[in-house]
Design a protein around this motif. Structure first.
Motif, short mmCIF file in Angstrom:
data_model
loop_
_atom_site.label_atom_id
_atom_site.label_comp_id
_atom_site.label_asym_id
_atom_site.label_seq_id
_atom_site.Cartn_x
_atom_site.Cartn_y
_atom_site.Cartn_z
N CYS A 139 -7.95 -5.14 -9.42
CA CYS A 139 -7.74 -3.70 -9.22
C CYS A 139 -8.83 -2.87 -9.90
O CYS A 139 -9.47 -3.31 -10.85
CB CYS A 139 -6.38 -3.27 -9.78
SG CYS A 139 -4.97 -4.12 -9.04
N VAL A 167 -0.79 1.79 -5.13
CA VAL A 167 -2.01 1.32 -4.46
C VAL A 167 -2.48 2.43 -3.52
O VAL A 167 -1.80 2.76 -2.55
CB VAL A 167 -1.77 0.01 -3.69
CG1 VAL A 167 -3.06 -0.41 -2.98
CG2 VAL A 167 -1.30 -1.08 -4.63
N SER A 227 -3.98 -9.82 -8.82
CA SER A 227 -4.60 -8.88 -7.89
C SER A 227 -5.69 -8.10 -8.63
O SER A 227 -5.41 -7.46 -9.65
CB SER A 227 -3.56 -7.92 -7.32
OG SER A 227 -2.62 -8.61 -6.52
N ILE A 251 -6.15 1.60 -7.44
CA ILE A 251 -4.81 1.95 -7.89
C ILE A 251 -4.81 3.16 -8.81
O ILE A 251 -5.83 3.51 -9.42
CB ILE A 251 -4.14 0.76 -8.61
CG1 ILE A 251 -4.91 0.41 -9.90
CG2 ILE A 251 -4.03 -0.45 -7.70
CD1 ILE A 251 -4.20 -0.60 -10.78
N LEU A 308 0.83 -1.20 0.00
CA LEU A 308 0.00 0.00 0.00
C LEU A 308 0.87 1.25 0.00
O LEU A 308 1.94 1.28 0.61
CB LEU A 308 -0.92 -0.01 1.23
CG LEU A 308 -1.95 1.10 1.37
CD1 LEU A 308 -2.97 1.05 0.25
CD2 LEU A 308 -2.66 0.98 2.73
N PHE A 339 -7.95 -3.75 -4.98
CA PHE A 339 -6.98 -2.68 -4.83
C PHE A 339 -7.40 -1.49 -5.68
O PHE A 339 -7.64 -1.62 -6.88
CB PHE A 339 -5.59 -3.16 -5.27
CG PHE A 339 -5.02 -4.26 -4.42
CD1 PHE A 339 -4.19 -3.99 -3.34
CD2 PHE A 339 -5.34 -5.59 -4.68
CE1 PHE A 339 -3.67 -5.00 -2.55
CE2 PHE A 339 -4.82 -6.62 -3.90
CZ PHE A 339 -3.99 -6.32 -2.82
N VAL A 341 -7.11 -0.25 -0.16
CA VAL A 341 -7.50 -1.65 -0.29
C VAL A 341 -8.92 -1.79 0.25
O VAL A 341 -9.19 -1.49 1.41
CB VAL A 341 -6.54 -2.58 0.49
CG1 VAL A 341 -6.98 -4.03 0.32
CG2 VAL A 341 -5.11 -2.41 0.00
#
Length: 514
Positions: A459, A493, A457, A503, A345, A501, A496
């Motif tokens: 996003c 990032v 991940s 971003i 993060l 995430f 969260v």
């Protein structure tokens, strides 16, 4: 002349920054009397602020109880016209000794009382007629509450004209939950003044979470960006109407939003026919039907049921299939961020694009782990090649298996999210894509491969995050073109949200940034 509360002496004042557009006349005096209060049941109470002095005359700004700027009102109807003397005003701010009574020069001082806040409960309630064509724009605090907008919005133009009368120079510095506020919103049609309900407050950060009444946006706004809408807007019902979705289960908004990302968005964004089932205390209970008469409520109900057509928020138990040997080991829990290869993060880092569906549905891998993912993929190809011919598996929903994609004929880890007669719908947790494949293209995974963390991940680009307008088709295509698979990007990032995430990718922006 004006007389402040508690002070008997009258003070000679002049509106700053304006002058008469035409010579003084009886007609102009009548207009001034109406605007300033004479002829409207007597002189009304006004707010006044001193901005300078000119000999024995104080230069002021005046607002009425509806927060309307008097100079602006008179300019709009061509009684006054703007001048360029505000610079001179700034140079004349020292009070003159001949002025008997000085007005406050820091804040607007009410002559009697401060303006009362407008409350959402006072906004006129509106009903959507049975058979109306609408679009489902969002859900409310739970999955059972839908926000719909009529395809034909007869009052939209009138509302926008009313909201443009808002005076945004005075902020609401102490908002309250349930209050009706206004702020400037960037929409597809351009900048608009939007009205919204305050639903949550964060006094530490001086921010309010606001739900727009006429758009589906839900966003956090700084107190200083909030201002009072004109009272006339109370007579216009919300154009983004809350309805109760018949037979849809009640799931908290945050969890439901994750589940609904697996639904074909085209089916939700199309024009729908609204059928009123009943009108209860919570509002209209409705069913939404597409052009073919298919119930969107039933579609939502299916994807919102645990362990059905969705990526599982928790990994279900894997029953042992008779005569088939596969690992009983539980795979990592999809609902835990620790089940994924980490993205730190608030750190700028290089990442590899794995898959892009839209600005809110893209998947990346930390560049530091890219080679590890490639080695793991090579390992899967080797495992599949060395597996005994004739090995099969009867998949179950929630099971983590090895699948061969029909796109490139390569093997991947995949979670079964729905079963058909001869095919299975699979989500690939290491790349983020969803594909329907033949059951014959599924193989079991070994224990060590089941236990590995997921590489992809999930996003969302910050400019398209919660509270922002949904992406247009042009924006979706632009983001896909700018973020091809395997491209390395620099990202940060920002936040969260569960296992998603939020971003910011360098070079990818929805709006021009200062």
């Amino acid at each position: 002349f004006v007389k402040t509360q508690g002070v008997e002496q009258e003070i000679l004042v002049r509106l700053a920054g304006v002058r008469l557009a035409e010579p003084w006349s009886v007609e102009i005096k009548k207009i001034m009397d109406v605007v300033l209060g004479e002829g409207r049941e007597g002189q009304v109470e006004l707010w006044i602020k001193s901005v300078g002095c000119e000999e024995d005359v104080q230069l002021v700004e005046i607002k009425d109880q509806d927060n309307n700027d008097i100079a602006t009102l008179l300019s709009d109807i061509k009684v006054l016209e703007k001048t360029d003397d505000m610079t001179e005003v700034e140079n004349r701010t020292e009070p003159n000794n001949n002025v008997a009574v000085s007005l406050p020069d820091e804040v607007f001082a009410p002559l009697v009382k401060q303006q009362d806040p407008l409350m959402v409960e006072d906004v006129e309630k509106g009903l959507v007629m049975d058979g109306t064509l609408v679009r489902l724009r969002d859900i409310g605090d739970t999955s059972q509450v839908g926000l719909v907008r009529c395809m034909e919005e007869k009052e939209r133009t009138w509302l926008e004209e009313v909201m443009e009368l808002s005076d945004n120079r005075t902020s609401i510095l102490s908002p309250q939950v349930g209050q009706l506020v206004a702020f400037v919103l960037q929409t597809r049609a351009g900048t608009r003044v939007a009205r919204a309900e305050v639903i949550k407050l964060n006094d530490d950060n001086q921010k309010a979470q606001c739900q727009c009444l006429d758009y589906h946006d839900r966003r956090w706004e700084s107190y200083e960006t909030l201002f009072q809408p004109p009272p006339a807007c109370l007579s216009i019902p919300p154009l983004c109407t809350k309805v109760v979705l018949y037979s849809v289960p009640v799931i908290p908004r945050k969890e439901a939003k994750v589940m609904l990302e697996q639904v074909d968005q085209a089916s939700l964004s199309q024009p729908l026919t609204l059928r009123v089932m009943e009108v209860g205390l919570a509002g209209q209970v409705v069913e939404l039907l597409d052009a073919e008469g298919i119930s969107i409520n039933e579609l939502l109900a299916k994807v919102l049921v645990v362990a059905e057509d969705k990526i599982p928020l928790t990994t279900p138990s894997i029953p042992v299939t008779p005569d088939i040997s596969f690992s009983p080991v539980q795979p990592p829990n999809y609902s835990m961020v620790t089940s994924y290869v980490p993205l730190p993060l608030n750190t700028c880092l290089p990442a590899i694009i794995l898959h892009v569906e839209s600005p809110t549905q893209l998947f990346v891998c930390h560049a530091a782990h890219w080679e590890d993912l490639n080695r793991f993929q090579a390992h899967l190809q080797s495992v599949a090649a060395n597996m005994d011919q004739g090995t099969t598996v009867q998949p179950v929903v929630g099971q983590l298996v090895m699948i061969r994609s029909e796109q490139d004929n390569l093997w991947y880890r995949g979670t079964v999210i729905k079963l058909h007669k001869f095919k299975a719908k699979i989500y690939c947790p290491d790349y983020g894509f969803v594909e329907k494949i033949p059951v014959s293209s599924i193989l079991p995974l070994g224990d060590s491969d089941v236990r590995r963390a997921y590489w992809a991940s999930h996003c969302t680009l910050v400019d398209w995050g919660e509270g922002m307008q949904e992406a247009t088709m042009i924006e979706v295509e632009r983001v896909k073109q700018m973020l091809p698979v395997t491209k390395q990007v620099e990202l940060q990032v920002m936040e969260v949200d569960g296992v998603k995430f939020i971003i910011d990718i360098k070079g990818i922006a929805r709006f021009e940034r200062k």
